[in-house]
Motif scaffolding. Structure first.
Motif, PDB file in Angstrom:
ATOM      1  N   ASN A  36       0.826  -1.208   0.000  1.00 23.81           N
ATOM      2  CA  ASN A  36       0.000   0.000   0.000  1.00 23.81           C
ATOM      3  C   ASN A  36       0.860   1.258   0.000  1.00 23.81           C
ATOM      4  OD1 ASN A  36      -2.288  -1.577   0.053  1.00 23.81           O
ATOM      5  ND2 ASN A  36      -2.491  -1.512   2.281  1.00 23.81           N
ATOM      6  N   ALA A  37       1.951   1.250   0.760  1.00 15.71           N
ATOM      7  CA  ALA A  37       2.842   2.413   0.785  1.00 15.71           C
ATOM      8  C   ALA A  37       3.457   2.651  -0.584  1.00 15.71           C
ATOM      9  CB  ALA A  37       3.931   2.200   1.839  1.00 15.71           C
ATOM     10  N   ARG A  38       3.872   1.576  -1.249  1.00 15.26           N
ATOM     11  CA  ARG A  38       4.447   1.714  -2.591  1.00 15.26           C
ATOM     12  C   ARG A  38       3.417   2.265  -3.566  1.00 15.26           C
ATOM     13  NH1 ARG A  38       8.262   3.143  -6.007  1.00 15.26           N
ATOM     14  NH2 ARG A  38       8.304   1.868  -7.910  1.00 15.26           N
ATOM     15  N   ARG A  39       2.183   1.819  -3.468  1.00 15.77           N
ATOM     16  CA  ARG A  39       1.137   2.310  -4.358  1.00 15.77           C
ATOM     17  C   ARG A  39       0.862   3.792  -4.108  1.00 15.77           C
ATOM     18  NH1 ARG A  39      -2.516  -0.873  -2.837  1.00 15.77           N
ATOM     19  NH2 ARG A  39      -2.007  -2.582  -4.234  1.00 15.77           N
ATOM     20  N   ARG A  40       0.878   4.201  -2.842  1.00 16.37           N
ATOM     21  CA  ARG A  40       0.651   5.623  -2.546  1.00 16.37           C
ATOM     22  C   ARG A  40       1.782   6.483  -3.099  1.00 16.37           C
ATOM     23  NH1 ARG A  40      -1.115   3.523   2.507  1.00 16.37           N
ATOM     24  NH2 ARG A  40       0.960   3.884   3.373  1.00 16.37           N
ATOM     25  N   ASP A  41       3.026   6.005  -2.991  1.00 13.02           N
ATOM     26  CA  ASP A  41       4.158   6.769  -3.537  1.00 13.02           C
ATOM     27  C   ASP A  41       4.020   6.940  -5.045  1.00 13.02           C
ATOM     28  OD1 ASP A  41       5.200   6.982  -1.017  1.00 13.02           O
ATOM     29  OD2 ASP A  41       6.588   5.295  -1.238  1.00 13.02           O
ATOM     30  N   LEU A  42       3.643   5.869  -5.731  1.00 15.15           N
ATOM     31  CA  LEU A  42       3.475   5.954  -7.178  1.00 15.15           C
ATOM     32  C   LEU A  42       2.341   6.901  -7.540  1.00 15.15           C
ATOM     33  CD1 LEU A  42       3.912   2.197  -8.178  1.00 15.15           C
ATOM     34  CD2 LEU A  42       5.558   4.054  -8.485  1.00 15.15           C
ATOM     35  N   ARG A  43       1.240   6.838  -6.801  1.00 11.51           N
ATOM     36  CA  ARG A  43       0.110   7.713  -7.107  1.00 11.51           C
ATOM     37  C   ARG A  43       0.479   9.167  -6.868  1.00 11.51           C
ATOM     38  NH1 ARG A  43      -3.409   7.811 -10.449  1.00 11.51           N
ATOM     39  NH2 ARG A  43      -3.792   5.588  -9.999  1.00 11.51           N
ATOM     40  N   GLN A  44       1.259   9.446  -5.824  1.00 12.98           N
ATOM     41  CA  GLN A  44       1.682  10.814  -5.568  1.00 12.98           C
ATOM     42  C   GLN A  44       2.552  11.329  -6.710  1.00 12.98           C
ATOM     43  OE1 GLN A  44       3.703  11.339  -1.864  1.00 12.98           O
ATOM     44  NE2 GLN A  44       4.057  13.532  -2.148  1.00 12.98           N
ATOM     45  N   GLY A  45       3.452  10.475  -7.202  1.00 18.03           N
ATOM     46  CA  GLY A  45       4.289  10.886  -8.333  1.00 18.03           C
ATOM     47  C   GLY A  45       3.475  11.157  -9.573  1.00 18.03           C
ATOM     48  N   ILE A  46       2.469  10.338  -9.816  1.00 18.36           N
ATOM     49  CA  ILE A  46       1.609  10.556 -10.981  1.00 18.36           C
ATOM     50  C   ILE A  46       0.861  11.870 -10.858  1.00 18.36           C
ATOM     51  CG2 ILE A  46      -0.426   9.670 -12.187  1.00 18.36           C
ATOM     52  CD1 ILE A  46       0.541   6.852 -11.452  1.00 18.36           C
ATOM     53  N   ASN A  47       0.301  12.117  -9.676  1.00 20.93           N
ATOM     54  CA  ASN A  47      -0.472  13.352  -9.477  1.00 20.93           C
ATOM     55  C   ASN A  47       0.405  14.596  -9.636  1.00 20.93           C
ATOM     56  OD1 ASN A  47      -2.731  11.826  -8.983  1.00 20.93           O
ATOM     57  ND2 ASN A  47      -2.519  11.878  -6.758  1.00 20.93           N
ATOM     58  N   GLU A  48       1.647  14.541  -9.158  1.00 28.83           N
ATOM     59  CA  GLU A  48       2.549  15.687  -9.300  1.00 28.83           C
ATOM     60  C   GLU A  48       2.840  15.980 -10.762  1.00 28.83           C
ATOM     61  OE1 GLU A  48       5.903  14.582  -7.040  1.00 28.83           O
ATOM     62  OE2 GLU A  48       5.008  15.048  -5.075  1.00 28.83           O
ATOM     63  N   ARG A  49       3.045  14.959 -11.539  1.00 31.34           N
ATOM     64  CA  ARG A  49       3.356  15.169 -12.955  1.00 31.34           C
ATOM     65  C   ARG A  49       2.144  15.650 -13.745  1.00 31.34           C
ATOM     66  NH1 ARG A  49       6.630  11.883 -10.564  1.00 31.34           N
ATOM     67  NH2 ARG A  49       8.783  11.517 -11.273  1.00 31.34           N
ATOM     68  N   ILE A  50       0.972  15.094 -13.401  1.00 32.36           N
ATOM     69  CA  ILE A  50      -0.238  15.539 -14.090  1.00 32.36           C
ATOM     70  C   ILE A  50      -0.530  17.000 -13.764  1.00 32.36           C
ATOM     71  CG2 ILE A  50      -2.750  15.229 -14.165  1.00 32.36           C
ATOM     72  CD1 ILE A  50      -2.332  12.269 -13.916  1.00 32.36           C
ATOM     73  N   ALA A  51      -0.257  17.403 -12.520  1.00 38.31           N
ATOM     74  CA  ALA A  51      -0.489  18.794 -12.139  1.00 38.31           C
ATOM     75  C   ALA A  51       0.401  19.739 -12.940  1.00 38.31           C
ATOM     76  CB  ALA A  51      -0.244  18.966 -10.641  1.00 38.31           C
ATOM     77  N   VAL A  52       1.648  19.351 -13.176  1.00 37.03           N
ATOM     78  CA  VAL A  52       2.553  20.192 -13.972  1.00 37.03           C
ATOM     79  C   VAL A  52       2.037  20.327 -15.395  1.00 37.03           C
ATOM     80  CG1 VAL A  52       4.877  20.355 -14.919  1.00 37.03           C
ATOM     81  CG2 VAL A  52       4.544  19.651 -12.541  1.00 37.03           C
ATOM     82  N   VAL A  53       1.571  19.234 -15.967  1.00 35.29           N
ATOM     83  CA  VAL A  53       1.030  19.284 -17.333  1.00 35.29           C
ATOM     84  C   VAL A  53      -0.177  20.205 -17.389  1.00 35.29           C
ATOM     85  CG1 VAL A  53      -0.033  17.919 -19.155  1.00 35.29           C
ATOM     86  CG2 VAL A  53       1.903  16.986 -17.890  1.00 35.29           C
ATOM     87  N   ALA A  54      -1.048  20.121 -16.419  1.00 43.97           N
ATOM     88  CA  ALA A  54      -2.239  20.971 -16.409  1.00 43.97           C
ATOM     89  C   ALA A  54      -1.877  22.443 -16.248  1.00 43.97           C
ATOM     90  CB  ALA A  54      -3.178  20.527 -15.290  1.00 43.97           C
ATOM     91  N   ASP A  55      -0.831  22.764 -15.458  1.00 45.77           N
ATOM     92  CA  ASP A  55      -0.425  24.151 -15.259  1.00 45.77           C
ATOM     93  C   ASP A  55       0.093  24.780 -16.551  1.00 45.77           C
ATOM     94  OD1 ASP A  55      -1.140  23.993 -12.644  1.00 45.77           O
ATOM     95  OD2 ASP A  55       0.885  23.553 -11.907  1.00 45.77           O
ATOM     96  N   HIS A  56       0.620  23.974 -17.437  1.00 46.25           N
ATOM     97  CA  HIS A  56       1.165  24.489 -18.690  1.00 46.25           C
ATOM     98  C   HIS A  56       0.200  24.341 -19.845  1.00 46.25           C
ATOM     99  CE1 HIS A  56       4.797  24.207 -16.250  1.00 46.25           C
ATOM    100  NE2 HIS A  56       5.380  25.039 -17.106  1.00 46.25           N
ATOM    101  N   GLY A  57      -1.054  24.167 -19.553  1.00 46.07           N
ATOM    102  CA  GLY A  57      -2.055  24.115 -20.608  1.00 46.07           C
ATOM    103  C   GLY A  57      -2.031  22.844 -21.411  1.00 46.07           C
ATOM    104  N   GLY A  58      -1.506  21.829 -20.852  1.00 45.11           N
ATOM    105  CA  GLY A  58      -1.460  20.563 -21.566  1.00 45.11           C
ATOM    106  C   GLY A  58      -2.783  19.837 -21.482  1.00 45.11           C
ATOM    107  N   ALA A  59      -2.711  18.553 -21.674  1.00 40.42           N
ATOM    108  CA  ALA A  59      -3.917  17.742 -21.646  1.00 40.42           C
ATOM    109  C   ALA A  59      -4.548  17.799 -20.262  1.00 40.42           C
ATOM    110  CB  ALA A  59      -3.582  16.294 -22.011  1.00 40.42           C
ATOM    111  N   PRO A  60      -5.838  17.828 -20.217  1.00 40.20           N
ATOM    112  CA  PRO A  60      -6.499  17.866 -18.904  1.00 40.20           C
ATOM    113  C   PRO A  60      -6.239  16.589 -18.122  1.00 40.20           C
ATOM    114  CG  PRO A  60      -8.105  17.406 -20.630  1.00 40.20           C
ATOM    115  CD  PRO A  60      -6.808  17.738 -21.322  1.00 40.20           C
TER     116      PRO A  60
END
Length: 466
Positions: free
Chosen positions: A419-443
């Motif tokens: 579960n801890a490993r899954r949470r770490d991966l999900r946090q990394g995914i969310n951080e990267r998606i947030a950067v893409v959204a800030d730069h007008g990328g794909a929603p």
């Protein structure tokens, strides 16, 4: 005035010949009243001077339909107040030309309703069943014919391993015939089939204390519908031990009254004298005891409980269990009992690189001749670095996980790491998606749609999952 007081006045007339008119003036009582008393005395003697009941007592000079209306309002759910019912009745009387009853009359009509009828109408079938339905009490005719098992959350705070306060659970195994406590377990996690198995292990096997002789395999184990009692682990264990597993009716605790009574005894006699006891309406106290301290206190309390006279039996539970002497049905060995109670069985297929389970890989030279064949594994949820492998009912070997060989790893630790490993991966995914959204990328991707098919409501424990 009661019959004796009336006689003390009338006897002056009957025995001393004092005129009734003189007695009426002297005592301030009407002459006609004294004459009625005298007539009743001559007709029925002293008993005739007692109070009389009016022929229409208890009735109401109201239309039958109006009385039915008042009773119907008193059976409405949710039940309105008497004042609200009186106002409603007054409006109905004005429209029908009926006499308007007083508040007291309305109150008396509603108060005279059958309490069972009121409970069924206002509180529902469950409350009516618990209060008024005839309950059949189970009663075993001999020791070990039937045991009861149940859990309760204790009204006490303990010091946890991390220093934080925790509230413990208690599992108890009680013999139905003798009321003797055969085994128990104190723990801090939610009830599980493993905790039930630990209590059963203590109940079935011989105790180190000779003053605690209760042991053996019962014919019947009576439990509720908790998910630990309906787990595959306990079901398979009951089959292997040749005991019947009976579940009480859903939401009907009456059949488990004996064990519920013992829980009440623990909460009222033992816990109030221990530090950390929880009292309703008061702030939570500071915990002082550890789980081991509470375990020792409950063990001493059970020893005293088994030796003191029981109000229904007339003797102690220990003496009732021993009776005239008998031999309980026992397992062949403690190792066999542990293999059934403290291990969980699951089917698996032997692969070329071993047996895969919970992300671990187990190997043994004996498995070389069973590649591709189905087997049954048994494991201890407290330590899954080693499993036992069976071909049907025949024991094959012990297989170990090579990565963690020599360590003790519990199933809970493995699942927590995943579960801890899954949470770490999900946090990394969310951080990267947030950067893409800030730069007008794909929603950001939309969350998955909920399942349309209803999910199963059956609760299982982690050790029952494949």
């Amino acid at each position: 005035m009661d019959a004796n007081g009336r006689w003390q006045i009338l006897r002056l007339h009957v025995e001393d010949q004092v005129p009734l008119a003189v007695l009426a003036r002297h005592y301030g009582i009407g002459l006609r009243t004294l004459e009625r008393w005298h007539a009743r005395y001559r007709a029925a003697g002293f008993e005739g001077l007692g109070p009389t009941t009016r022929a229409d007592a208890g009735g109401h000079h109201l239309p039958t339909e109006l009385i039915t209306l008042i009773e119907g309002l008193g059976l409405t759910r949710p039940r309105p107040s008497i004042a609200t019912i009186h106002r409603t009745v007054a409006k109905a009387c004005a429209g029908q030309g009926w006499p308007i009853p007083s508040y007291a009359v309305v109150w008396s009509i509603i108060s005279s309703l059958d309490p069972a009828m009121v409970t069924l109408a206002v509180e529902g079938p469950a409350s009516y069943r618990d209060k008024y339905e005839l309950a059949l009490r189970r009663a075993a005719d001999r020791p070990n014919a039937m045991w009861q098992a149940d859990h309760t959350l204790l009204d006490i705070l303990l010091v946890g391993t991390n220093g934080k306060p925790i509230r413990p659970w208690l599992t108890v195994i009680i013999d139905d015939c003798s009321r003797a406590i055969c085994g128990y377990a104190v723990f801090v996690d939610a009830p599980s089939s493993l905790q039930t198995a630990l209590a059963l292990r203590q109940a079935i096997w011989h105790k180190p204390d000779p003053a605690w002789p209760m042991c053996g395999i019962p014919d019947v184990l009576y439990v509720d519908h908790g998910s630990d009692f309906t787990s595959d682990h306990l079901t398979h264990t009951a089959i292997d031990l040749h005991l019947r597993l009976i579940h009480s009716a859903v939401a009907r605790p009456q059949g488990r009254g004996k064990i519920e009574r013992f829980f009440g005894t623990v909460n009222t006699e033992l816990l109030p004298d221990l530090p950390g006891h929880l009292t309703s309406g008061r702030p939570w106290p500071a915990p002082a005891l550890t789980l081991a301290d509470l375990d020792a206190a409950i063990g001493s309390f059970i020893a005293d409980y088994n030796d003191r006279p029981h109000s229904e039996l007339g003797t102690s539970p220990r003496a009732a269990w021993i009776a005239d002497g008998w031999l309980p049905r026992m397992p062949d060995s403690l190792e066999d009992l542990d293999a059934l109670l403290l291990t969980v069985a699951h089917p698996r297929t032997v692969r070329r690189d071993g047996i895969h389970f919970q992300g671990l890989r187990y190997v043994s030279p004996t498995l070389a001749g069973f590649v591709g064949r189905p087997v049954v594994i048994r494991y201890d949820p407290r330590d899954i670095t080693e499993i036992r492998v069976f071909d049907h009912d025949d024991f094959l070997c012990k297989a170990v996980d090579q990565v963690h060989h020599g360590e003790q790893v519990s199933l809970k630790e493995v699942q927590a790491a995943r579960n801890a490993r899954r949470r770490d991966l999900r946090q990394g995914i969310n951080e990267r998606i947030a950067v893409v959204a800030d730069h007008g990328g794909a929603p950001a991707p939309r969350p998955p749609r909920p399942r349309t098919s209803p999910a199963s409501k059956l609760k299982v424990y982690e050790e029952d999952l494949p």
